[in-house]
Design a protein around this motif. Sequence first.
Motif, mmCIF file in Angstrom:
data_model
loop_
_atom_site.group_PDB
_atom_site.id
_atom_site.type_symbol
_atom_site.label_atom_id
_atom_site.label_comp_id
_atom_site.label_asym_id
_atom_site.label_seq_id
_atom_site.Cartn_x
_atom_site.Cartn_y
_atom_site.Cartn_z
ATOM 1 N N GLN A 63 71.433 81.561 -12.155
ATOM 2 C CA GLN A 63 69.344 82.498 -11.874
ATOM 3 C C GLN A 63 68.605 81.888 -12.489
ATOM 4 O O GLN A 63 68.672 81.028 -14.199
ATOM 5 N N ALA B 203 63.732 84.132 -13.291
ATOM 6 C CA ALA B 203 63.911 85.386 -13.083
ATOM 7 C C ALA B 203 64.726 86.303 -14.131
ATOM 8 O O ALA B 203 64.861 87.291 -13.826
ATOM 9 N N GLU B 204 65.040 85.380 -14.838
ATOM 10 C CA GLU B 204 66.123 86.169 -15.792
ATOM 11 C C GLU B 204 65.665 87.478 -17.155
ATOM 12 O O GLU B 204 65.486 87.961 -17.538
ATOM 13 N N ASP C 282 63.954 90.257 -15.123
ATOM 14 C CA ASP C 282 64.692 91.255 -15.638
ATOM 15 C C ASP C 282 65.090 91.557 -16.513
ATOM 16 O O ASP C 282 65.052 92.909 -16.688
ATOM 17 N N ASN D 57 61.875 93.977 -16.466
ATOM 18 C CA ASN D 57 62.339 95.245 -16.561
ATOM 19 C C ASN D 57 62.965 95.773 -17.465
ATOM 20 O O ASN D 57 62.170 96.765 -17.284
#
Length: 676
Positions: free
Chosen positions: A404, A408-409, A412, A415
Amino acid sequence: MDKLFPYAEAHVKQYLETQWETAEVKEAAAALRKLSLEDEENKVDGVVKIPAEDASKEDQIEGLVNNVKWLMGADRKVAPLKTLQGLIWKQGYDNGDIKGHVYDDVLAALEQWHSVEGQKVYIYSSGSVQAQKLLFGQSLAGDLLKYIDGHFDTAVGAKQEAASYTKIVEQIACKPEEVLFLTDILKEAEAARSARLLTALLSREGNAPLPDDVTDSYPVLQSFAQLTPSNKRKPEQEDEPLKPAKVPKTDPEVAEKPAAEEASAKTDVEKTEKMEVEEEEKTKTEETKTEDKAPVTVETIVEEITDTKEPIDAPMIDAEPIVTEDKTEAEKIVEKEPVKMEEEVKVETAKSEPAKNGTAEPTEVEETSTPTVITEIEEVTDKQPIDEVGEIIEDLEPIVEEPQSVEAEMADLQNVGEVLEKECDEILSKVQDVTNLDSIAVKPMLNSIAEENNMETENLDTNELVDRILDTEQEMKMERDIENSNKAIDVAAEAKKSESSAAANGVKDEVKPVEAPVPEAKEKNGDETSKIGATEESKVEESSPTESKPVEEKATTESQKPEVKAEEKVTPVEKEVPAAETKEVAAVEKAEDIKVAKMNGNGTNGNTEALNGDASKQEELSARLTAENGKAVNGANGDSNGVEAKEEGKEVAEIKVKSVPAVEAPTDPIEQATEA
Ligand SMILES: CSCCC(=O)C(=O)COP(=O)(O)O
């Protein structure tokens, strides 16, 4: 044809005049008249009319001759014309006036193709089947009919219609891609390709020139020799058994506007063969992975699917690539790049056995034409083009998932952070709800307490109600303290008397002054008082009954320093109270204050027995209480000094107490609710 057509034109009038009464001529004349009427109706430019049957023979023959010449001048490939031409040519062949013309390479090619068992050769011409048989039967190269396996004319359809080729391949029990169609007419080649036949153009001397760019789409041959097997077979292939025909994929650039039947003509076999080609080419991927569009060597193999597995010792020839209808990407590159090619032709016995020598589709003799060679062409590349390598790579499933990305990490994690933050907010909200008295159902209880104390509780929320109750309790407490102080004065007076008596006996105990803590102006945790008091179980020898009293008390003790004979040695208790006191510490201080007050009250109520036994102590206590009482009253009247009170607070550490059972403080009505 350069001799046949002129011969027919030159002999048509003579033939009609000599053969006018024959059925063949009457039939041909009737067909030509009918065609003429149709052309007239269709307003065909330059149409030549033919007089009706009731016209004179001369007029009719003159009209027929002019019409035939007009049709031939327009190169009309119509059956009535071809029928009459065939009759004329037959007469010429029969009397030896004419011979069928074939190019010099035709005989050798037919011999070679026919020599291979399974290899078939068919003729498809606008000329009638009869004319075809005459031409090849009486050619300049001799009787060539023995090399021909069948004949087709316009009875199956026009040569520029794809459907005609579909019918032919069906009748010879072949697949379109198994057949090579050779022609010198571009439109015929296009029609055959649309029917998925393999197609090549022939450029012959005396033919009309082909379009200049035709070589971009079709292989153009100058000789059948270019399709003749050579002896240049590769050594490694000589001993190999014949492989099934492998047909490359269709080149969309070459297959111009395929007819609808082209798609429907696809078969499973074709697909299978295509897959075989692709599979074979994929095995060569490793060789070409590092190559881009470098010149590619292409080996071209012309063969037909057969039952025979015998290898053919066919020679190799250098030739232009024979482009098949189905092309691979490799083939497209080959066509565009200057490449060196080798062509290999394999011929074997065919499965089907169509009628030979014109019996396959007998029709009227019209004209002779270029023979149709039915073969199959396969091209196999030595090198894998980069395009197909790319396809192979795309087909590979990724074994390991790509890691990834950092973005993207981060997304995440963000989030997750947002979720946690939201949960924390929800928890805090619930905690606030719990600590909010308004959210606790204690108001009825508080109202009850307020009513007992005759308090006004209208328009008060729970928190305000609690404050009001605490204030009221504080006031009541102060009143009780004052009352207790007065009682203590009385006790002190009694002690005074005892002191005199004790002095007379010479007994003295030194007791340090007891300084009460400075209570907070407003105490909220009355329950804390009772708890701490009960825990310490301490008895305070002297106390300040009121809030302001400790200030005055300090002044009193420092100036008078009374010595009071203690009943017992007291244990010093030191407490450090920071300037910024917490509520809990303040509660402790309040507890001490309350305990003193209670002690006084208790002493008054009979707990002064011990004190009474110590005259010195009693005397000192009495003196202090006397002074303190006045100050307390004054303080209660507003004579307290805030600054001194703070300083006094520092001396709380010097408080020396004597443990006594503490009187349990009254239960705070809000204790339970608050703890809840
Ligand atoms: C084959 S003998 C007659 C040739 C002929 O009449 C003719 O029109 C040739 O046409 P083709 O379709 O064979 O090119």
